[in-house]
Write an enzyme that holds these catalytic residues in place. Structure first.
Site, PDB file in Angstrom:
ATOM      1  N   GLY A  10       0.704  -1.158  -0.220  1.00  0.00           N
ATOM      2  CA  GLY A  10      -0.015   0.142   0.094  1.00  0.00           C
ATOM      3  C   GLY A  10       1.020   1.414  -0.021  1.00  0.00           C
ATOM      4  O   GLY A  10       2.123   1.227  -0.138  1.00  0.00           O
ATOM      5  N   PHE A  11       0.414   2.317   0.077  1.00  0.00           N
ATOM      6  CA  PHE A  11       0.808   3.846   0.059  1.00  0.00           C
ATOM      7  C   PHE A  11       1.685   3.776   1.370  1.00  0.00           C
ATOM      8  O   PHE A  11       3.134   4.089   1.006  1.00  0.00           O
ATOM      9  CB  PHE A  11      -0.146   4.720  -0.139  1.00  0.00           C
ATOM     10  N   ILE A  12       1.367   3.761   2.373  1.00  0.00           N
ATOM     11  CA  ILE A  12       2.371   3.930   3.560  1.00  0.00           C
ATOM     12  C   ILE A  12       3.442   2.909   3.790  1.00  0.00           C
ATOM     13  O   ILE A  12       4.460   2.916   3.873  1.00  0.00           O
ATOM     14  CB  ILE A  12       1.519   4.308   5.063  1.00  0.00           C
ATOM     15  N   TYR A 152     -15.592   2.643   9.375  1.00  0.00           N
ATOM     16  CA  TYR A 152     -14.186   2.740   9.210  1.00  0.00           C
ATOM     17  C   TYR A 152     -13.515   3.055  10.533  1.00  0.00           C
ATOM     18  O   TYR A 152     -12.646   2.383  11.056  1.00  0.00           O
ATOM     19  CB  TYR A 152     -13.632   3.590   8.214  1.00  0.00           C
ATOM     20  N   LYS A 156     -11.185   1.015  13.451  1.00  0.00           N
ATOM     21  CA  LYS A 156     -10.206   1.382  14.221  1.00  0.00           C
ATOM     22  C   LYS A 156     -10.182   1.558  15.614  1.00  0.00           C
ATOM     23  O   LYS A 156      -9.223   0.914  16.560  1.00  0.00           O
ATOM     24  CB  LYS A 156      -9.567   2.746  13.500  1.00  0.00           C
TER      25      LYS A 156
HETATM   26  N1  LIG Z   1      -3.237   7.164   4.408  1.00  0.00           N
HETATM   27  C1  LIG Z   1      -3.663   7.878   5.555  1.00  0.00           C
HETATM   28  O1  LIG Z   1      -3.861   8.910   5.552  1.00  0.00           O
HETATM   29  C2  LIG Z   1      -4.303   7.189   6.757  1.00  0.00           C
HETATM   30  C3  LIG Z   1      -4.662   7.825   7.844  1.00  0.00           C
HETATM   31  C4  LIG Z   1      -4.952   6.996   8.723  1.00  0.00           C
HETATM   32  C5  LIG Z   1      -4.607   5.860   9.223  1.00  0.00           C
HETATM   33  N2  LIG Z   1      -4.229   5.144   7.946  1.00  0.00           N
HETATM   34  C6  LIG Z   1      -4.052   3.687   8.118  1.00  0.00           C
HETATM   35  O2  LIG Z   1      -2.852   3.185   7.847  1.00  0.00           O
HETATM   36  C7  LIG Z   1      -2.850   2.013   7.270  1.00  0.00           C
HETATM   37  C8  LIG Z   1      -2.294   2.273   5.600  1.00  0.00           C
HETATM   38  O3  LIG Z   1      -3.208   2.900   4.974  1.00  0.00           O
HETATM   39  P1  LIG Z   1      -2.736   3.396   3.207  1.00  0.00           P
HETATM   40  O4  LIG Z   1      -3.040   4.675   3.186  1.00  0.00           O
HETATM   41  O5  LIG Z   1      -1.216   2.909   3.189  1.00  0.00           O
HETATM   42  O6  LIG Z   1      -3.710   2.454   2.507  1.00  0.00           O
HETATM   43  P2  LIG Z   1      -3.507   1.377   1.379  1.00  0.00           P
HETATM   44  O7  LIG Z   1      -4.809   0.968   1.161  1.00  0.00           O
HETATM   45  O8  LIG Z   1      -2.664   2.166   0.364  1.00  0.00           O
HETATM   46  O9  LIG Z   1      -2.469   0.076   2.151  1.00  0.00           O
HETATM   47  C9  LIG Z   1      -3.148  -0.863   2.736  1.00  0.00           C
HETATM   48  C10 LIG Z   1      -2.860  -2.095   2.323  1.00  0.00           C
HETATM   49  O10 LIG Z   1      -3.533  -3.099   2.962  1.00  0.00           O
HETATM   50  C11 LIG Z   1      -4.005  -4.375   2.139  1.00  0.00           C
HETATM   51  N3  LIG Z   1      -4.952  -5.096   2.867  1.00  0.00           N
HETATM   52  C12 LIG Z   1      -6.115  -4.694   3.088  1.00  0.00           C
HETATM   53  N4  LIG Z   1      -6.598  -5.654   3.696  1.00  0.00           N
HETATM   54  C13 LIG Z   1      -5.682  -6.845   3.682  1.00  0.00           C
HETATM   55  C14 LIG Z   1      -5.966  -8.246   4.323  1.00  0.00           C
HETATM   56  N5  LIG Z   1      -7.206  -8.695   4.576  1.00  0.00           N
HETATM   57  N6  LIG Z   1      -4.871  -8.933   3.960  1.00  0.00           N
HETATM   58  C15 LIG Z   1      -3.936  -8.473   3.233  1.00  0.00           C
HETATM   59  N7  LIG Z   1      -3.684  -7.186   2.795  1.00  0.00           N
HETATM   60  C16 LIG Z   1      -4.580  -6.452   3.014  1.00  0.00           C
HETATM   61  C17 LIG Z   1      -4.344  -3.576   0.822  1.00  0.00           C
HETATM   62  O11 LIG Z   1      -4.236  -4.401  -0.390  1.00  0.00           O
HETATM   63  C18 LIG Z   1      -3.366  -2.503   0.699  1.00  0.00           C
HETATM   64  O12 LIG Z   1      -2.304  -2.426  -0.183  1.00  0.00           O
HETATM   65  C19 LIG Z   1      -4.345   1.544   7.199  1.00  0.00           C
HETATM   66  O13 LIG Z   1      -4.521   0.707   8.218  1.00  0.00           O
HETATM   67  C20 LIG Z   1      -5.030   2.846   7.393  1.00  0.00           C
HETATM   68  O14 LIG Z   1      -6.352   2.872   7.792  1.00  0.00           O
HETATM   69  C21 LIG Z   1      -4.046   5.679   6.965  1.00  0.00           C
END
Ligand SMILES: NC(=O)c1ccc[n+]([C@@H]2O[C@H](COP(=O)([O-])OP(=O)(O)OC[C@H]3O[C@@H](n4cnc5c(N)ncnc54)[C@H](O)[C@@H]3O)[C@@H](O)[C@H]2O)c1
Length: 316
Positions: A10-12, A152, A156
């Site tokens: 994913g992104f982060i 969502y 969390k």
């Molecule tokens: N981007 C933000 O601003 C932000 C803010 C607060 C919290 N978060 C949290 O940070 C985390 C990462 O967020 P992100 O923005 O990189 O999102 P993202 O969707 O880019 O990354 C999440 C990854 O998790 C994988 N995934 C989801 N469910 C899965 C499962 N059951 N089994 C295996 N892989 C699975 C997805 O394919 C994805 O690649 C998440 O938990 C998100 O809720 C993100």
């Protein structure tokens, strides 16, 4: 260290993986490459990681307990960074049960098998959404009361509770990180900044749901530095806000975008269900305990994101 990143495609996760490889850690990534946004984009993100170093990659759904157990029994992880989740507020209102099933089940499986295999430190990605609808004050870690505005956010809050359960069952060190609106190159395409930039590059009108809203936008490199600091500072049980520490009104964000896109056209809509009015992180705890010091303000962060977007139009 031997580290597991869930959601590492994913992104982060992909930014974090690149940095952790660069500083010499060994990495395993688990990701189901779900279709929340394009799989090609996630594969590109994973390929960026692979260009930096070798990783173990498992294309596995974390809701599958047997598969999770096998991974934890194959590797002895020192720490787990659990990022995998279905993100995003609007979709969670449309598909609440999918969010509950995915986010709760995967978190239980990760926590249980981290505990069973004596992982020393579990790091859970939570979110500013756990603070619900507050206005006019910075959010400090003890302010969460369960009154949230979307399924969502409820996953969390629930995920944090499950972390406490399994921490007390198994005794691993636990760090809960509440991220505040993360943006930057490869930013998630469903989020406001990437969506605006894509439309502006195509000369399209952008939509604003609430003129009064504000977000504490946090640049991806600052989040990665925060997670690295947490990995290096395991403690029995701590919760940290990771944000920039300044709320930016949507009107301020638009004014900054207008500098890059003077022809910008904006349409005002009505507020969306589930969206909170404001997010604003109090980062004094992370500053004190982790030496966390975000470096990239919104102007610099937007510059970098727009440069990236112009060079990667195929992924917007
Ligand atoms: N981007 C933000 O601003 C932000 C803010 C607060 C919290 N978060 C949290 O940070 C985390 C990462 O967020 P992100 O923005 O990189 O999102 P993202 O969707 O880019 O990354 C999440 C990854 O998790 C994988 N995934 C989801 N469910 C899965 C499962 N059951 N089994 C295996 N892989 C699975 C997805 O394919 C994805 O690649 C998440 O938990 C998100 O809720 C993100």
């Amino acid at each position: 260290m031997e580290l597991l990143i869930t959601g590492g495609a994913g992104f982060i996760g992909s930014h974090l993986a690149i940095h952790l490889l660069q500083i010499g850690h060994s990495l395993t990534i688990v990701d189901n490459l779900n279709s929340y946004y394009s799989k090609e984009r996630k594969i590109a993100q994973l390929n960026r990681v692979r260009q930096v170093g070798d990783i173990n990659f498992y294309h596995v759904d974390l809701t599958d307990e047997e598969a999770v157990k096998k991974i934890f029994q194959t590797h002895q992880f020192n720490a787990v960074v659990h990022l995998a989740a279905m993100p995003g507020v609007p979709k969670s209102i449309e598909l609440p049960l999918i969010y509950l099933e995915n986010n709760m089940k995967s978190t239980v499986n990760v926590l249980k098998w981290a505990g069973e295999t004596n992982v020393k430190h579990v790091i859970f990605a939570s979110s500013s959404s756990v603070y619900g609808n507050r206005d006019g004050v910075p959010f400090s870690e003890e302010m969460v009361n369960g009154e949230v505005a979307s399924p969502y956010a409820a996953t969390k809050v629930g995920g944090e509770s499950l972390c406490h359960v399994y921490q007390s069952l198994y005794g691993f060190d636990l760090s809960i990180l509440r991220f505040f609106t993360v943006y930057g190159p490869w930013g998630r395409p469903d989020m406001a900044i990437p969506k605006f930039i894509k439309k502006l590059l195509n000369n399209e009108e952008i939509y604003i749901y609430d003129q009064e809203s504000a977000r504490d936008y946090t640049y991806i490199d600052d989040i990665v530095m925060g997670i690295e600091a947490v990995i290096n500072n395991p403690r029995k049980k701590e919760i940290y806000n990771l944000g920039y520490g300044t709320p930016i009104k949507i009107t301020q964000l638009l004014a900054k975008l207008k500098i890059h896109f003077p022809q910008m056209k904006v349409k005002m809509l009505t507020p969306r269900q589930g969206d909170v009015k404001m997010t604003w992180s109090d980062i004094s705890k992370a500053k004190k305990m982790l030496n966390f010091s975000p470096q990239v303000d919104i102007s610099e962060g937007l510059d970098k994101t727009i440069i990236w977007a112009k060079e990667h139009k195929e992924y917007l």
